[in-house]
Design a protein around this motif. Structure first.
Motif, PDB file in Angstrom:
ATOM      1  N   ARG A  91      -1.294  -6.366   5.179  1.00 17.58           N
ATOM      2  CA  ARG A  91      -2.599  -5.717   5.110  1.00 17.58           C
ATOM      3  C   ARG A  91      -2.669  -4.834   3.881  1.00 17.58           C
ATOM      4  NH1 ARG A  91      -2.789  -0.561   8.381  1.00 17.58           N
ATOM      5  NH2 ARG A  91      -0.588   0.019   8.514  1.00 17.58           N
ATOM      6  N   THR A  92      -3.904  -4.594   3.466  1.00 12.47           N
ATOM      7  CA  THR A  92      -4.155  -3.883   2.221  1.00 12.47           C
ATOM      8  C   THR A  92      -4.803  -2.545   2.551  1.00 12.47           C
ATOM      9  OG1 THR A  92      -4.419  -5.953   1.064  1.00 12.47           O
ATOM     10  CG2 THR A  92      -5.391  -4.031   0.030  1.00 12.47           C
ATOM     11  N   ILE A  93      -4.200  -1.470   2.069  1.00 12.87           N
ATOM     12  CA  ILE A  93      -4.683  -0.133   2.404  1.00 12.87           C
ATOM     13  C   ILE A  93      -5.119   0.561   1.115  1.00 12.87           C
ATOM     14  CG2 ILE A  93      -4.080   2.067   3.489  1.00 12.87           C
ATOM     15  CD1 ILE A  93      -1.716   0.546   4.845  1.00 12.87           C
ATOM     16  N   PRO A  94      -6.372   1.028   1.039  1.00  9.36           N
ATOM     17  CA  PRO A  94      -6.771   1.778  -0.157  1.00  9.36           C
ATOM     18  C   PRO A  94      -5.894   3.031  -0.298  1.00  9.36           C
ATOM     19  CG  PRO A  94      -8.676   1.308   1.245  1.00  9.36           C
ATOM     20  CD  PRO A  94      -7.455   0.931   2.025  1.00  9.36           C
ATOM     21  N   ALA A  95      -5.552   3.378  -1.533  1.00  9.52           N
ATOM     22  CA  ALA A  95      -4.706   4.559  -1.750  1.00  9.52           C
ATOM     23  C   ALA A  95      -5.301   5.788  -1.072  1.00  9.52           C
ATOM     24  CB  ALA A  95      -4.520   4.807  -3.250  1.00  9.52           C
ATOM     25  N   THR A  96      -6.632   5.883  -1.077  1.00  5.77           N
ATOM     26  CA  THR A  96      -7.281   7.063  -0.484  1.00  5.77           C
ATOM     27  C   THR A  96      -7.043   7.157   1.017  1.00  5.77           C
ATOM     28  OG1 THR A  96      -9.278   5.712  -0.409  1.00  5.77           O
ATOM     29  CG2 THR A  96      -9.143   7.375  -2.169  1.00  5.77           C
ATOM     30  N   GLU A  97      -6.590   6.066   1.645  1.00  7.76           N
ATOM     31  CA  GLU A  97      -6.331   6.111   3.094  1.00  7.76           C
ATOM     32  C   GLU A  97      -4.849   6.010   3.402  1.00  7.76           C
ATOM     33  OE1 GLU A  97      -8.792   2.986   4.766  1.00  7.76           O
ATOM     34  OE2 GLU A  97     -10.474   3.705   3.537  1.00  7.76           O
ATOM     35  N   PHE A  98      -4.002   6.085   2.370  1.00  7.39           N
ATOM     36  CA  PHE A  98      -2.576   5.828   2.595  1.00  7.39           C
ATOM     37  C   PHE A  98      -1.799   7.091   2.960  1.00  7.39           C
ATOM     38  CE2 PHE A  98       1.836   4.871   1.646  1.00  7.39           C
ATOM     39  CZ  PHE A  98       1.971   3.645   2.280  1.00  7.39           C
ATOM     40  N   TRP A  99      -2.008   8.191   2.206  1.00  8.83           N
ATOM     41  CA  TRP A  99      -1.259   9.431   2.494  1.00  8.83           C
ATOM     42  C   TRP A  99      -2.129  10.286   3.395  1.00  8.83           C
ATOM     43  CZ3 TRP A  99      -1.709   7.419  -2.514  1.00  8.83           C
ATOM     44  CH2 TRP A  99      -0.567   6.731  -2.929  1.00  8.83           C
ATOM     45  N   ILE A 100      -1.768  10.344   4.668  1.00  6.98           N
ATOM     46  CA  ILE A 100      -2.697  10.921   5.637  1.00  6.98           C
ATOM     47  C   ILE A 100      -2.296  12.317   6.089  1.00  6.98           C
ATOM     48  CG2 ILE A 100      -3.665   8.730   6.450  1.00  6.98           C
ATOM     49  CD1 ILE A 100      -1.614   8.584   8.553  1.00  6.98           C
ATOM     50  N   GLY A 101      -1.111  12.759   5.773  1.00  7.28           N
ATOM     51  CA  GLY A 101      -0.704  14.107   6.157  1.00  7.28           C
ATOM     52  C   GLY A 101       0.599  14.438   5.470  1.00  7.28           C
ATOM     53  N   ARG A 146       3.901  14.262   4.293  1.00 12.42           N
ATOM     54  CA  ARG A 146       4.907  13.196   4.317  1.00 12.42           C
ATOM     55  C   ARG A 146       4.619  12.118   5.358  1.00 12.42           C
ATOM     56  NH1 ARG A 146       9.590  13.434   1.573  1.00 12.42           N
ATOM     57  NH2 ARG A 146       9.870  15.217   0.216  1.00 12.42           N
ATOM     58  N   THR A 147       3.333  11.890   5.611  1.00 14.33           N
ATOM     59  CA  THR A 147       2.930  10.885   6.590  1.00 14.33           C
ATOM     60  C   THR A 147       2.022   9.874   5.908  1.00 14.33           C
ATOM     61  OG1 THR A 147       2.802  12.748   8.093  1.00 14.33           O
ATOM     62  CG2 THR A 147       2.083  10.624   8.943  1.00 14.33           C
ATOM     63  N   THR A 148       2.276   8.597   6.200  1.00  9.14           N
ATOM     64  CA  THR A 148       1.459   7.552   5.582  1.00  9.14           C
ATOM     65  C   THR A 148       0.871   6.634   6.650  1.00  9.14           C
ATOM     66  OG1 THR A 148       3.125   5.813   5.395  1.00  9.14           O
ATOM     67  CG2 THR A 148       3.131   7.508   3.677  1.00  9.14           C
ATOM     68  N   ALA A 149      -0.010   5.749   6.195  1.00 12.11           N
ATOM     69  CA  ALA A 149      -0.624   4.764   7.086  1.00 12.11           C
ATOM     70  C   ALA A 149       0.309   3.581   7.345  1.00 12.11           C
ATOM     71  CB  ALA A 149      -1.935   4.274   6.481  1.00 12.11           C
ATOM     72  N   ARG A 150       1.489   3.597   6.744  1.00  8.68           N
ATOM     73  CA  ARG A 150       2.458   2.513   6.947  1.00  8.68           C
ATOM     74  C   ARG A 150       3.137   2.661   8.308  1.00  8.68           C
ATOM     75  NH1 ARG A 150       8.033   1.614   6.382  1.00  8.68           N
ATOM     76  NH2 ARG A 150       8.444   3.835   6.102  1.00  8.68           N
ATOM     77  N   ALA A 161       6.212   9.603   0.071  1.00  8.04           N
ATOM     78  CA  ALA A 161       5.010  10.391   0.352  1.00  8.04           C
ATOM     79  C   ALA A 161       5.184  11.891   0.167  1.00  8.04           C
ATOM     80  CB  ALA A 161       4.510  10.100   1.771  1.00  8.04           C
ATOM     81  N   SER A 162       5.987  12.277  -0.825  1.00  2.00           N
ATOM     82  CA  SER A 162       6.066  13.702  -1.139  1.00  2.00           C
ATOM     83  C   SER A 162       4.726  14.155  -1.706  1.00  2.00           C
ATOM     84  CB  SER A 162       7.162  13.919  -2.184  1.00  2.00           C
ATOM     85  OG  SER A 162       6.964  15.148  -2.858  1.00  2.00           O
ATOM     86  N   PRO A 163       4.271  15.367  -1.356  1.00  2.00           N
ATOM     87  CA  PRO A 163       3.032  15.856  -1.971  1.00  2.00           C
ATOM     88  C   PRO A 163       3.184  15.996  -3.480  1.00  2.00           C
ATOM     89  CG  PRO A 163       4.060  17.562  -0.591  1.00  2.00           C
ATOM     90  CD  PRO A 163       4.842  16.301  -0.388  1.00  2.00           C
ATOM     91  N   ALA A 164       4.444  16.017  -3.962  1.00  2.36           N
ATOM     92  CA  ALA A 164       4.699  16.141  -5.404  1.00  2.36           C
ATOM     93  C   ALA A 164       5.005  14.804  -6.062  1.00  2.36           C
ATOM     94  CB  ALA A 164       5.871  17.102  -5.633  1.00  2.36           C
TER      95      ALA A 164
END
Ligand SMILES: Cc1cc2nc3c(=O)[nH]c(=O)nc-3n(C[C@H](O)[C@H](O)[C@H](O)COP(=O)(O)OP(=O)(O)OC[C@H]3O[C@@H](n4cnc5c(N)ncnc54)[C@H](O)[C@@H]3O)c2cc1C
Ligand code: FES
Ligand code: FES
Lengths: 287, 156
Positions: free
Chosen positions: A145-155, A157-161, A119-122
């Motif tokens: 579970r299935t997460i849309p990419a638009t909801e995966f990177w939330i901050g 280096r933070t993800t919905a995982r 989850a690097s911003p780069a």
């Protein structure tokens, strides 16, 4: 000098065993290790208590077409993406991105799942996943579970995982006559961490030449990879001409907030992002 | 933990923590000091080795992921004291100066030659883009790889 830390590692060969270990807590997965091994030198963040080697989980491998979806296993390496006939046919922009990531040594080991979870911003593949409405399938002993990419990177280096979940695979919907373009502006030739990375996708509306279903995603211009919703709204239904390019560039400049590490760098990134978008639209317009 | 691997064609068993870097196992456990450490972060390629034929940075590979696999290091290139074609070509063209990058360059070059790709300059540059050299300016290294690749394609 050896790694400052050599945490204990488990190498399960089944997903069930992997999930059971993850449920105990304290495990950090390692796939290709091209991010994690560098982090283990202790310079970046807290080292993990224990490591979970997921490289033997064959269910996380493979590239296939399944009904209307392109399905890519988390352990797929950049070299595999570059060599895959399916990727070349269905999503060549991803092979193009893979070719810009590090050099041969990194491409042989680095995985798509690692890029997603790190989850690097780069992260260079992430804008492509955002721009193609991809979804990320994660799993644990509890559920898949299935997460849309638009909801995966939330901050940053933070993800919905969740900590006990693995990224299993990516599913990209196949849309007929969708175009996807990838652009990366880096510093050095290879091994470059991108300064700006951009993915643009649209379907051409045959008669009028107008763009539909426009998606624009960028990396390195915010604390996480983002969709540029406002700019998309300008491009939706428009034709790729000079006027459209000017309006889109103005929207993008207002919409993105490059990381403010050094002030000039933020400004530079904004300038680069808008220039790249302008050129991309004009190139398509003159085809 | 104990891991079994092949190094330069020989089976070896190593006892080491699973997260120990392949680089440290080669240099310290197995005494194969031909593989160099430059940056320790995947940036310089000095530690390049072949893992099942693919070029990787040994500083980024934990030994637990090498179990059951085959590693080739620079020590595995010469046969019975005779340099292999790529090593000989490096000598001919002057592809090695201080020598720090040379073992890694040789492994990246071997991987390129084995791929069977046509030895064009751009392709060779890409193949060694993960290997830094402070001395040669790369041209003589590229010449050496092209020369060895040509000789491989047209034997004799
Ligand atoms: C020299 C160099 C150059 C690089 N250049 C680029 C570049 O140009 N562009 C770019 O985007 N990146 C670049 N990278 C970063 C890195 O190579 C990529 O992010 C790569 O995709 C990471 O994959 P990996 O399998 O090696 O991840 P690992 O290092 O194994 O893991 C990375 C992180 O993700 C987690 N993880 C991995 N797989 C999973 C999974 N399936 N489920 C849950 N968590 C998981 C790990 O716990 C860890 O936190 C570079 C790295 C180096 C060393
Ligand atoms: S020491 Fe491994 S890449 Fe530099
Ligand atoms: S010969 Fe000195 S670094 Fe390459």
């Amino acid at each position: 000098m050896p790694n400052a830390v050599e945490p204990p590692v488990a190498s399960p060969s089944s997903l069930q065993d992997a999930y059971a270990l993850l449920a105990k807590g304290g495990y950090r997965p390692i796939a290709g290790g091209t991010d994690l091994m560098v982090q283990l030198t202790g310079e970046i963040g807290e080292p993990p208590e224990r490591v979970l080697d997921i490289s033997r989980l064959d269910r996380l491998r493979g590239i296939e077409r399944n009904a209307g979806w392109l399905v890519i296993g988390a352990l797929t390496t950049y070299t595999e993406l570059r060599r895959s006939p399916l990727i070349a046919e269905l999503l060549p922009a991803l092979a193009e991105a893979a070719a810009t990531i590090g050099a041969a040594q990194i491409q042989q080991r680095g995985t798509l799942g690692g890029n997603i979870a790190n989850a690097s911003p780069a992260g260079d593949t992430l804008p492509i996943l955002l721009a193609t409405d991809a979804r990320i399938v994660v799993g644990s002993g509890r559920q898949e579970r299935t997460i849309p990419a638009t909801e995966f990177w939330i901050g940053y280096r933070t993800t919905a995982r969740a900590d006990d979940e693995l990224v299993l695979r990516v599913e990209v919907p196949l849309v007929s006559d969708r175009r996807v373009r990838f652009r990366k502006i880096g510093t050095r030739r290879a091994q470059a961490i991108s300064k700006v990375v951009m993915a643009l996708s649209w379907s051409a509306d045959g008669r009028a030449g107008a763009w539909r279903n426009v998606r624009l995603a960028l990396g390195s211009v915010a604390e996480r990879p983002i969709r540029a919703w406002e700019t998309e709204a300008i491009l939706e239904g428009a034709r790729p001409d000079e006027e459209t390019a000017e309006r889109a560039v103005a929207a993008l400049a207002a919409e993105i907030h490059p990381i403010d590490d050094v002030r000039s760098t933020a400004e530079y990134r904004r300038a680069v992002a808008t220039r790249v978008l302008h050129r991309l639209i004009r190139e398509e317009g003159s085809r | 933990m104990s891991y079994r691997l092949q190094v330069n064609g020989e089976p070896v068993e190593v006892d080491a923590p699973g997260m120990r870097r392949l680089l440290d196992v080669l240099r310290e456990e197995l005494g194969l000091t031909g593989t160099k450490e430059g940056c320790g972060e995947g940036e310089c390629g000095a530690c390049s080795v072949l893992l099942d034929g693919a070029v990787v940075d040994a500083c980024l590979v934990p030994i637990c992921q090498v179990d059951g696999r085959a590693v080739t290091t620079v020590e595995g290139l010469a046969r019975e004291g005779v340099l292999n074609a790529l090593q000989a070509a490096f000598l001919e063209t002057g592809g090695a100066q201080c020598g720090i990058c040379t073992p890694g360059m040789l492994m990246a070059g071997e991987a390129f030659i084995a791929s069977g790709a046509a030895p064009e300059e751009d392709a060779i540059r890409e193949a060694i883009a993960g290997n830094l050299c402070r001395c040669t300016g790369y041209t003589k290294i590229i010449d050496a790889i092209a020369l060895a690749a040509e000789r491989r394609r047209v034997p004799g």
